[in-house]
Design a protein around this motif. Structure first.
Motif, mmCIF file in Angstrom:
data_model
loop_
_atom_site.group_PDB
_atom_site.id
_atom_site.type_symbol
_atom_site.label_atom_id
_atom_site.label_comp_id
_atom_site.label_asym_id
_atom_site.label_seq_id
_atom_site.Cartn_x
_atom_site.Cartn_y
_atom_site.Cartn_z
ATOM 1 N N LEU A 12 0.833 -1.208 0.000
ATOM 2 C CA LEU A 12 0.000 0.000 0.000
ATOM 3 C C LEU A 12 0.864 1.253 0.000
ATOM 4 C CD1 LEU A 12 -2.839 -0.950 2.521
ATOM 5 C CD2 LEU A 12 -3.032 -0.751 0.033
ATOM 6 N N THR A 13 1.932 1.236 0.764
ATOM 7 C CA THR A 13 2.850 2.375 0.820
ATOM 8 C C THR A 13 3.460 2.638 -0.552
ATOM 9 O OG1 THR A 13 3.320 2.001 3.156
ATOM 10 C CG2 THR A 13 4.956 3.263 1.903
ATOM 11 N N GLN A 14 3.902 1.581 -1.226
ATOM 12 C CA GLN A 14 4.479 1.736 -2.559
ATOM 13 C C GLN A 14 3.456 2.328 -3.530
ATOM 14 O OE1 GLN A 14 6.010 -1.860 -4.376
ATOM 15 N NE2 GLN A 14 6.289 -0.868 -6.320
ATOM 16 N N ILE A 15 2.240 1.853 -3.476
ATOM 17 C CA ILE A 15 1.188 2.374 -4.364
ATOM 18 C C ILE A 15 0.956 3.856 -4.103
ATOM 19 C CG2 ILE A 15 -1.291 2.249 -4.852
ATOM 20 C CD1 ILE A 15 -0.997 -0.858 -4.429
ATOM 21 N N VAL A 16 0.822 4.222 -2.841
ATOM 22 C CA VAL A 16 0.601 5.632 -2.486
ATOM 23 C C VAL A 16 1.761 6.498 -2.966
ATOM 24 C CG1 VAL A 16 0.519 7.241 -0.532
ATOM 25 C CG2 VAL A 16 -0.943 5.214 -0.548
ATOM 26 N N GLU A 17 2.979 6.055 -2.724
ATOM 27 C CA GLU A 17 4.144 6.853 -3.104
ATOM 28 C C GLU A 17 4.240 7.012 -4.619
ATOM 29 O OE1 GLU A 17 7.297 4.804 -1.041
ATOM 30 O OE2 GLU A 17 6.893 5.904 0.824
ATOM 31 N N ASP A 64 -4.204 2.523 9.152
ATOM 32 C CA ASP A 64 -2.892 2.868 9.705
ATOM 33 C C ASP A 64 -1.971 3.456 8.638
ATOM 34 O OD1 ASP A 64 -3.806 1.897 12.147
ATOM 35 O OD2 ASP A 64 -2.709 -0.013 11.989
ATOM 36 N N VAL A 65 -1.951 2.849 7.454
ATOM 37 C CA VAL A 65 -1.113 3.368 6.368
ATOM 38 C C VAL A 65 -1.580 4.769 5.985
ATOM 39 C CG1 VAL A 65 -0.467 3.060 3.940
ATOM 40 C CG2 VAL A 65 -0.409 1.102 5.509
ATOM 41 N N ALA A 66 -2.877 4.978 5.912
ATOM 42 C CA ALA A 66 -3.405 6.312 5.588
ATOM 43 C C ALA A 66 -2.939 7.341 6.621
ATOM 44 C CB ALA A 66 -4.929 6.277 5.509
ATOM 45 N N ALA A 67 -3.007 6.965 7.888
ATOM 46 C CA ALA A 67 -2.565 7.887 8.942
ATOM 47 C C ALA A 67 -1.051 8.117 8.868
ATOM 48 C CB ALA A 67 -2.961 7.344 10.309
ATOM 49 N N ASP A 68 -0.287 7.042 8.691
ATOM 50 C CA ASP A 68 1.176 7.154 8.632
ATOM 51 C C ASP A 68 1.643 8.024 7.478
ATOM 52 O OD1 ASP A 68 1.277 5.447 10.819
ATOM 53 O OD2 ASP A 68 1.946 3.692 9.650
ATOM 54 N N LEU A 69 0.954 7.935 6.342
ATOM 55 C CA LEU A 69 1.376 8.658 5.137
ATOM 56 C C LEU A 69 0.575 9.938 4.895
ATOM 57 C CD1 LEU A 69 1.819 5.637 2.686
ATOM 58 C CD2 LEU A 69 3.567 6.776 4.086
ATOM 59 N N ASP A 70 -0.319 10.268 5.815
ATOM 60 C CA ASP A 70 -1.175 11.449 5.687
ATOM 61 C C ASP A 70 -1.920 11.440 4.348
ATOM 62 O OD1 ASP A 70 -2.382 13.812 6.563
ATOM 63 O OD2 ASP A 70 -0.819 15.058 5.627
ATOM 64 N N VAL A 71 -2.633 10.326 4.125
ATOM 65 C CA VAL A 71 -3.402 10.115 2.898
ATOM 66 C C VAL A 71 -4.880 10.159 3.264
ATOM 67 C CG1 VAL A 71 -3.929 8.429 1.080
ATOM 68 C CG2 VAL A 71 -1.602 8.662 1.925
ATOM 69 N N ASP A 72 -5.683 10.747 2.385
ATOM 70 C CA ASP A 72 -7.129 10.715 2.607
ATOM 71 C C ASP A 72 -7.603 9.272 2.653
ATOM 72 O OD1 ASP A 72 -7.874 13.476 2.768
ATOM 73 O OD2 ASP A 72 -7.500 13.635 0.610
ATOM 74 N N LEU A 73 -8.610 9.032 3.487
ATOM 75 C CA LEU A 73 -9.144 7.691 3.691
ATOM 76 C C LEU A 73 -10.655 7.723 3.568
ATOM 77 C CD1 LEU A 73 -8.709 4.693 4.831
ATOM 78 C CD2 LEU A 73 -9.376 5.703 7.025
ATOM 79 N N ALA A 80 3.948 10.536 -6.698
ATOM 80 C CA ALA A 80 5.058 10.960 -7.557
ATOM 81 C C ALA A 80 4.566 11.523 -8.886
ATOM 82 C CB ALA A 80 6.018 9.798 -7.786
ATOM 83 N N THR A 81 3.360 11.183 -9.294
ATOM 84 C CA THR A 81 2.788 11.697 -10.543
ATOM 85 C C THR A 81 2.091 13.037 -10.342
ATOM 86 O OG1 THR A 81 0.599 10.691 -10.295
ATOM 87 C CG2 THR A 81 2.334 9.326 -11.311
ATOM 88 N N GLY A 82 1.899 13.429 -9.093
ATOM 89 C CA GLY A 82 1.138 14.635 -8.792
ATOM 90 C C GLY A 82 -0.334 14.359 -8.562
ATOM 91 N N ALA A 83 -0.748 13.105 -8.751
ATOM 92 C CA ALA A 83 -2.138 12.722 -8.485
ATOM 93 C C ALA A 83 -2.338 12.570 -6.975
ATOM 94 C CB ALA A 83 -2.472 11.419 -9.204
ATOM 95 N N THR A 84 -3.587 12.531 -6.572
ATOM 96 C CA THR A 84 -3.938 12.413 -5.160
ATOM 97 C C THR A 84 -4.423 11.003 -4.860
ATOM 98 O OG1 THR A 84 -4.610 14.730 -5.095
ATOM 99 C CG2 THR A 84 -5.464 13.299 -3.344
ATOM 100 N N PRO A 85 -3.666 10.247 -4.049
ATOM 101 C CA PRO A 85 -4.136 8.917 -3.665
ATOM 102 C C PRO A 85 -5.177 9.013 -2.553
ATOM 103 C CG PRO A 85 -2.019 9.336 -2.644
ATOM 104 C CD PRO A 85 -2.360 10.548 -3.494
#
Length: 176
Positions: free
Chosen positions: A56-61, A105-114, A65-70
């Protein structure tokens, strides 16, 4: 606005990353301002917790990297009850633990919308009960308690759309 679906039946975080026609095919299409929903869990039942989180972390990163919002989306519950409550299979709990919790947890760790579709679908399905929730799934057609009927797909799509609106990720001009 357009929607492009890069999913496939039976895919997991492992297979999506391993098959060039899956995630690798999506990444070059992403542009700044795109919103990318990531929902993988049901088929990660044999993936270790560490590998699932790393995937999941790899996908988010890579999306970032493309400028899109995960946006990480927890999975819908399965229609698996013990009495009037969903059991561990229904709540997507595996030997690796609660897959929805790993997503949170991954969303919280990476500050990603959930979008916590597990919690939303749990509330909906338990509120309806084991019999009245059946039309949401393919139970009546082939006994499937994981995949949705056309009706159920619409129900869950509405929940996701409402969350996207709440998160402010889709411009207001697209809402009626």
């Amino acid at each position: 606005m357009s929607v492009v679906n890069h999913s496939g039946s039976g895919e997991s975080t492992v297979s999506v990353l391993a098959k060039p026609e899956m995630f690798d095919a999506l990444v070059p299409q992403l542009r700044p301002g795109d919103v990318t929903l990531v929902q993988l869990a049901h088929n990660d039942k044999t993936t270790t917790a560490a590998q699932y989180r790393a995937n999941l972390t790899q996908i988010v990163e890579r999306v970032r990297a493309t400028g899109a919002t995960p946006v990480l989306v927890t999975p819908i519950v399965r229609l698996r009850f013990d009495g009037d409550q969903l059991n561990s299979t229904g709540l997507i709990e595996t030997a690796a633990g609660s897959l929805p919790q790993h997503v949170r947890d991954v969303a919280a760790d990476l500050d990603v919308d959930l979008i916590d579709l597990t919690a939303l679908s749990e509330e909906l399905v338990e509120g309806l009960g084991p019999v009245d929730a059946q039309p949401i799934y393919l139970v009546r057609e082939n006994g499937d308690r994981t995949h949705t009927s056309w009706y159920g797909a619409g129900v869950y799509a509405d929940l996701v759309a409402a969350e996207l609106r709440t998160l402010g990720l889709v411009p207001e001009r697209y809402w009626r």
